[in-house]
Design a protein around this motif. Structure first.
Motif: not given
Lengths: 98, 440
Positions: A52, A58, A61-62
């Motif tokens: 991540l 990017h 994502t969490e």
């Protein structure tokens, strides 16, 4: 922990599949897809977090609980997103595939 | 360059199946756009006492979405309503009538919006009541549909409708009709899909739980309120209840829009359409989405369970009948369409569709090797599910079903060449399109 991969953002760097090969697979051109539904087992937390954090665009994502803990305010007239569209110059009028 | 692209409105023939009273297309012949008074006279815009009661009827009816995925409408309505309740107060959800019919071989949604806009708006206000929405949109690309809906809205008072409805027009495109593309456009972005999660029922317009429903589905919701679930189930099968709108193209004939009961034998549709079964080589199912069926299609019934059992799909019920055209050449044209029309967002999709289109094009032209066909076969498997929307899946369906359903034709192209492609090669930018596009 649960993650999502936005494939519209992925640029095919392939770092994720190196860091966490059990969670990311690459196609013939190096673009990633998530293996499974994004749920990460406790013991895999570290390599997935590396994936991540190392993704240059990017794309990973969490994600938390599906519902926001603090609800948005109710929609009002001024909040209607469609009310701000300009019919001729808006990106949606031309910025797509054809 | 920003050229205007739109569909060229045409007079489409509409027909119904004997023994199946029309519900959606109305009595034939159509006398132009149905106005408020005419629709009201048929029992439309009945006051709705309880959204939950109508939701119960939708559940009993088994109504499946008509946009292509055949998702149960009751499940979608309940999810949006419950998510709305969870995030606060009395709702704050949104509803979208999706009339952006991206499938070139389909015309049903445009026909409904142009001719029976009140039935769609009636369904939209019912859906809005069920999910407690305070926003409603009609999302289209066809200018004639937009005009028809706007005229219909001008005939309505706010009490009858109960919610303000915005009409949004985008330029037509295969991906623009996808539900997340609709939401993204309404939110001010480009009409291109987003990756999931979240889906609109979780977070859609302005981040709110949003019901995006196909316009034919909403028209069926209006029918349900008026007639009830028992009457709804009088036509169709237990798993695919009700009637559906089918756009039939191909076979060298002009397109016809039929309202048919689910479960109708395919051969009966052929008889209605005036095609002898002996002429049929196969079909392209669900527009460009569900791929090919060979002559085995003659043994099928037109419902979701039968089509799924064959690894195909009814989808949006656009069925292109292939008679003289070579399936390899048709596949090459459809894959080239996906190569051009994908959103250009996901690497697996813009690379995968280009690669499959190149392989199929080479096969059509007699320039492919067996290794090319092996690659096409592998891509048709490994690329499945690798896009943010279903465009790449559609392309893999076309490639996989070509190889599975027409192995002899593929072999001819590899060996001694195809006589059909040698004599009159099939090429089309939008194979079996129901309406021509116009570049103004």
């Amino acid at each position: 922990m649960k993650i999502r991969l936005d494939r519209t953002v992925c640029d095919g760097f392939g770092v994720c599949a190196k860091r966490a090969p059990d969670y990311f697979s690459l196609d013939d051109w190096g673009y990633a897809s998530l293996i499974g539904d994004g749920a990460v087992a406790e013991q895999d937390h570290d390599p997935v977090m590396r994936a991540l954090l190392d993704c240059p665009v990017h794309a990973i994502t969490e994600i938390g609980e599906p519902r926001p803990s603090v609800p948005d305010p109710p929609l009002r007239d001024m909040d209607d997103p469609a009310a701000h569209l300009k019919t001729e110059s808006n990106e949606a009028q031309w910025g797509f595939t054809r | 360059m920003n050229s205007q692209v739109t569909t060229q409105p045409t007079l489409i023939t509409v027909a119904t199946s004997p023994g199946c009273p029309p519900r959606l297309v109305g009595e034939q012949p159509v006398k132009g756009r149905e106005d408020f008074a005419a629709y009201r006279q048929l029992g439309g815009y009945l006051p709705l006492a309880s959204g939950d009661e109508l939701l119960g009827e939708v559940e009993s009816s088994g109504l499946l979405g008509r946009g292509g995925a055949a998702f149960p409408l009751a499940v979608k309505l309940r999810s949006v309503r419950d998510n709305g309740r969870l995030i606060g107060g009395t709702g704050g959800t949104a509803v979208v009538a999706n009339g952006e019919e991206g499938e070139p071989a389909s015309i049903k949604d445009r026909w409904l919006l142009r001719n029976r806009p009140h039935m769609v708006l009636d369904g939209l206000r019912l859906a809005a009541t069920i999910v407690a929405a305070d926003r409603a949109y009609v999302y289209v690309s066809d200018h004639e549909s937009a005009r028809s809906v706007e005229t219909a809205l001008s005939e309505l008072d706010s009490e009858t409708l109960g919610i303000s409805v915005g009409v949004l027009t985008v330029q037509p495109g295969y991906v623009a009709g996808e539900e997340t593309a609709a939401v993204r456009m309404i939110n001010g972005g480009p009409a291109k899909p987003t990756d999931k999660p979240p889906r609109p029922f979780e977070a859609g317009v302005a981040g709110r739980p949003t019901l995006v429903s196909n316009v034919e589905t909403l028209a069926n919701l209006a029918y349900l309120q008026c007639h009830g679930s028992a009457a709804f189930r009088l036509q169709g099968t237990s798993l695919s209840p009700g009637t559906f709108l089918a756009t039939i193209t191909g076979a060298g004939r002009p397109p016809v829009l039929y309202e048919l009961p689910h479960g109708l034998p395919f051969t009966e549709l052929l008889a209605l359409h005036g095609i002898s079964p002996s002429q049929v080589r196969g079909t392209l199912m669900g527009g460009y989405f569900a791929g090919f069926l060979n002559r085995g299609v003659l043994e099928t019934n037109l419902d979701h369970e039968t089509m799924r059992g064959l690894g195909s799909g009814l989808g949006c019920a656009a069925i292109s009948v292939i008679t003289d055209d070579c399936p390899v050449a048709v596949a090459a044209s459809v894959l080239a369409y996906f190569d051009r029309e994908n959103a250009g967002q996901c690497g697996s999709c813009f690379n995968g569709t280009a690669a499959m289109a190149a392989a199929a094009g080479a096969l059509r032209d007699g320039a492919a090797s067996s290794e090319d066909v092996d690659r096409l076969r592998r891509w048709s498997v490994v690329l499945r599910g690798r896009g943010a929307c279903a465009t790449l899946d559609a392309a893999t369906n076309v490639a996989a079903s070509l190889l599975d359903q027409f192995p002899a034709e593929v072999a001819h192209h590899l060996e001694d060449g195809c006589q059909d492609c040698g004599n009159h090669p099939f090429r089309a930018d939008r194979p079996y399109e129901a309406e021509a596009v116009r570049h103004a």
